[in-house]
Design an enzyme around this catalytic site. Structure first.
Site, mmCIF file in Angstrom:
data_model
loop_
_atom_site.group_PDB
_atom_site.id
_atom_site.type_symbol
_atom_site.label_atom_id
_atom_site.label_comp_id
_atom_site.label_asym_id
_atom_site.label_seq_id
_atom_site.Cartn_x
_atom_site.Cartn_y
_atom_site.Cartn_z
ATOM 1 N N GLN A 159 0.734 -1.272 -0.038
ATOM 2 C CA GLN A 159 -0.056 0.033 -0.048
ATOM 3 C C GLN A 159 0.875 1.246 -0.113
ATOM 4 O OE1 GLN A 159 -3.029 -0.016 2.907
ATOM 5 N NE2 GLN A 159 -3.835 1.963 2.095
ATOM 6 N N PHE A 160 1.104 1.829 -1.160
ATOM 7 C CA PHE A 160 1.964 3.072 -1.279
ATOM 8 C C PHE A 160 1.475 4.266 -0.662
ATOM 9 C CE2 PHE A 160 -0.907 4.027 -4.781
ATOM 10 C CZ PHE A 160 -0.859 5.290 -4.863
ATOM 11 N N THR A 161 0.143 4.194 -0.424
ATOM 12 C CA THR A 161 -0.401 5.457 0.007
ATOM 13 C C THR A 161 0.091 5.759 1.600
ATOM 14 O OG1 THR A 161 -2.296 4.263 0.990
ATOM 15 C CG2 THR A 161 -2.583 5.470 -1.215
#
Length: 187
Positions: free
Chosen positions: A79-81
């Site tokens: 999850q890059f966020t």
């Protein structure tokens, strides 16, 4: 690397209505990879996740057992966020997130390390880069955030209200001081 670790009774990932992976009792881990992360961060994070004592013992005394101690499962989702900077304005800034292909390689190295340190078939994952539906039943709730570089991003305010940015050492211990992090080398 950053992770949100949740103690769960169950968790699963579906894509377009098709089940990709699921676990029963264990940990749901959302993983964010930063632009400067390295295999050292993988070692730190994987050991911390697998050793984190978030489960009760046989006498129901909390904080006694790790996921390994209870023979639990782990579901990891990239999850890059998690690397977003939201300190200015309302639009998240993802400049601290690693580029897609490099991140993919480091994420798969992270999964490999987790499987190496534990029982391989008890480590599940979603699908890197896909739009996933993640479902979980959080126990407690018990949720922790982990960051292998926590002192690099934001440190306490100085007397004039400014924030300082510092670097932590992978081999040293960090202590927060009014002037920012202080690094002490290991003997």
């Amino acid at each position: 690397m950053r992770a949100v670790v949740q103690r769960v009774a169950s968790a699963s990932v579906t894509i377009d209505g098709k089940g990709i992976s699921s676990i029963s009792k264990g940990l749901m881990v959302l993983v964010g990879i930063g632009s400067e992360d390295t295999p050292v961060d993988i070692d730190i994070l994987s050991n911390k996740i697998l050793g984190l004592r978030v489960f009760p013992d046989a006498n129901e005394t909390m904080w006694k057992n790790s996921v390994k101690d209870i023979s639990g499962e782990v579901l990891c989702v990239s999850q890059f966020t998690l690397m977003a900077n939201t300190s200015k304005g309302n639009k998240p800034d993802f400049h601290r997130a690693m580029s897609s292909e490099s991140s993919r390689q480091l994420y798969y190295a992270f999964l490999s390390k987790m499987r190496q340190l534990y029982v391989a078939d008890r480590i599940q994952d979603g699908q890197f880069g896909a739009m996933m539906d993640v479902t979980l039943t959080n126990e407690g709730p018990v949720t922790f955030t982990l960051d292998t570089r926590k002192f690099e991003y934001v440190t306490p305010s100085t007397d004039n209200g400014d924030r300082k940015v510092g670097k932590s050492s992978k081999t040293g211990k960090s202590t927060l001081t009014p002037d920012g992090p202080e690094i002490a080398s290991e003997p």
